[in-house]
Design a protein around this motif. Structure first.
Motif, mmCIF file in Angstrom:
data_model
loop_
_atom_site.group_PDB
_atom_site.id
_atom_site.type_symbol
_atom_site.label_atom_id
_atom_site.label_comp_id
_atom_site.label_asym_id
_atom_site.label_seq_id
_atom_site.Cartn_x
_atom_site.Cartn_y
_atom_site.Cartn_z
ATOM 1 N N LYS A 87 0.826 -1.206 0.000
ATOM 2 C CA LYS A 87 0.000 0.000 0.000
ATOM 3 C C LYS A 87 0.864 1.261 0.000
ATOM 4 O O LYS A 87 0.572 2.238 -0.716
ATOM 5 C CB LYS A 87 -0.924 -0.001 1.229
ATOM 6 C CG LYS A 87 -2.072 -0.986 1.138
ATOM 7 C CD LYS A 87 -2.954 -0.912 2.373
ATOM 8 C CE LYS A 87 -4.120 -1.888 2.274
ATOM 9 N NZ LYS A 87 -4.975 -1.857 3.497
ATOM 10 N N VAL A 88 1.931 1.252 0.788
ATOM 11 C CA VAL A 88 2.813 2.421 0.851
ATOM 12 C C VAL A 88 3.447 2.689 -0.512
ATOM 13 O O VAL A 88 3.463 3.827 -1.001
ATOM 14 C CB VAL A 88 3.916 2.218 1.915
ATOM 15 C CG1 VAL A 88 4.973 3.312 1.803
ATOM 16 C CG2 VAL A 88 3.305 2.226 3.316
ATOM 17 N N ILE A 89 3.974 1.642 -1.136
ATOM 18 C CA ILE A 89 4.616 1.815 -2.437
ATOM 19 C C ILE A 89 3.602 2.256 -3.492
ATOM 20 O O ILE A 89 3.910 3.087 -4.356
ATOM 21 C CB ILE A 89 5.325 0.514 -2.866
ATOM 22 C CG1 ILE A 89 6.469 0.192 -1.901
ATOM 23 C CG2 ILE A 89 5.862 0.633 -4.283
ATOM 24 C CD1 ILE A 89 7.541 1.271 -1.802
ATOM 25 N N SER A 90 2.386 1.728 -3.413
ATOM 26 C CA SER A 90 1.333 2.146 -4.350
ATOM 27 C C SER A 90 1.063 3.645 -4.215
ATOM 28 O O SER A 90 0.903 4.358 -5.219
ATOM 29 C CB SER A 90 0.045 1.362 -4.096
ATOM 30 O OG SER A 90 0.235 -0.011 -4.343
ATOM 31 N N GLN A 91 1.007 4.124 -2.982
ATOM 32 C CA GLN A 91 0.763 5.555 -2.751
ATOM 33 C C GLN A 91 1.939 6.389 -3.253
ATOM 34 O O GLN A 91 1.741 7.432 -3.886
ATOM 35 C CB GLN A 91 0.522 5.803 -1.266
ATOM 36 C CG GLN A 91 -0.793 5.233 -0.755
ATOM 37 C CD GLN A 91 -0.939 5.356 0.749
ATOM 38 O OE1 GLN A 91 0.000 5.706 1.463
ATOM 39 N NE2 GLN A 91 -2.144 5.055 1.257
#
Length: 234
Positions: A96-100
Motif C-alpha cells: 500500500k505504501v509503495i502504491s501511494q
C-alpha cells in the motif's frame, strides 16, 4: 519479436574512470534476458542507468522504440541491491505504501502478493521474513503499477537452494504474464534454467549477445568469451 530496450554506444564514466565504454543491448519483449559478467563488469551500473538511479555519460537508450525518458519509469519495475522494505509493516502494508508513493492503483496488490507467494503472511512483519520472502516481497513491490519491464540485479544472492527454486518458479510465472525480465546474475546454473537471451559484459562492452538454447554449456561459453577478449587469463 520487437525489442523493449535498446542501448546504442552507452558510456558511463565516474570521474576519469570509464565503467561502461560501448554498451549495445537488444532486450526482446516478453522474455527473460540474462546479463552476465565478472565482478566489476558494470552490470549494476547499467541497471541503475536503465532505472533512472544514475545518468549515462553518453549514448542512447530506446524504450519501446523511442528515446528513453523518466516518464518511462512508470512502465519499469526494479529490484536493485536491497529491497526497499519497511520492516515494521506487513507485506500488504508495504504494498500500500509503495502504491501511494508511485500514485498507482492498489487494486491489484492482492493478486501481486499471490503471485509472489506472500498472500498468507497475515500480520507478520517484514522484518521477520526470511531472506527469500524479503526478496519475493521486493519483487512484489517492483510489480506495483503493472510494469512492462522488470529489472532484477542478482536476485538469487544469499538465497538458500529452496529460496532459489522459489525465485526460479516465480520468474517462470511472471514470464507468462507478458512481462519482460532483465536479470543480472553470477549463478550460471540458474541462468541456464531461466534465460531466453544472454549477454556477456566485460571490459565495459557487450562481448556476446545471443538467444540461449538451454543445451549449450553456459560456463564454457562464458569462460571462452572472457578469455578471447582478454578479460580472463588462459
Amino acid at each position: 519479436m520487437s525489442d523493449i530496450i535498446v542501448t546504442n554506444h552507452l558510456v558511463k564514466k565516474f570521474g576519469n574512470t570509464t565503467i561502461l565504454r560501448d554498451i549495445n543491448l537488444h532486450v526482446p519483449a516478453n522474455g527473460v534476458y540474462c546479463l552476465l559478467g565478472p565482478n566489476g563488469a558494470g552490470k549494476t551500473t547499467l541497471m541503475k542507468i536503465l532505472t533512472g538511479m544514475i545518468s549515462k555519460t553518453s549514448g542512447q537508450i530506446l524504450f519501446e522504440g523511442k528515446n528513453w525518458t523518466r516518464k518511462d519509469l512508470k512502465k519499469i519495475g526494479s529490484l536493485i541491491e536491497n529491497a526497499p522494505l519497511y520492516g515494521n509493516l506487513t507485506a500488504e502494508e508495504n504494498m500500500k505504501v509503495i502504491s501511494q508513493l508511485r500514485n498507482a492503483d492498489n487494486k491489484n496488490n492482492d493478486n501481486i502478493l499471490k503471485t509472489v507467494g506472500l498472500s498468507n503472511t497475515s500480520n507478520k512483519l517484514a522484518k521477520h521474513f526470511s531472506l527469500g520472502m524479503k526478496e519475493r516481497l521486493g519483487i512484489g513491490l517492483a510489480l506495483v503499477g503493472n510494469p512492462k519491464l522488470l529489472i532484477l540485479d542478482e536476485p538469487t544472492n544469499g538465497l538458500d537452494p529452496f529460496g532459489i527454486q522459489e525465485l526460479r518458479n516465480l520468474i517462470a510465472q511472471l514470464k507468462t504474464k507478458n512481462i519482460t525480465i532483465l536479470i543480472s546474475s553470477h549463478m550460471l546454473s540458474e541462468v541456464e534454467h531461466l534465460a531466453d537471451t544472454i549477454a556477456i559484459i566485460g571490459n565495459g562492452k557487450v562481448l556476446l549477445e545471443e538467444k540461449y538454447d538451454h543445451k549449450t554449456n553456459l560456463e564454457q561459453v562464458f569462460n571462452s568469451v572472457l578469455q578471447k577478449n582478454g578479460v580472463l587469463n588462459d
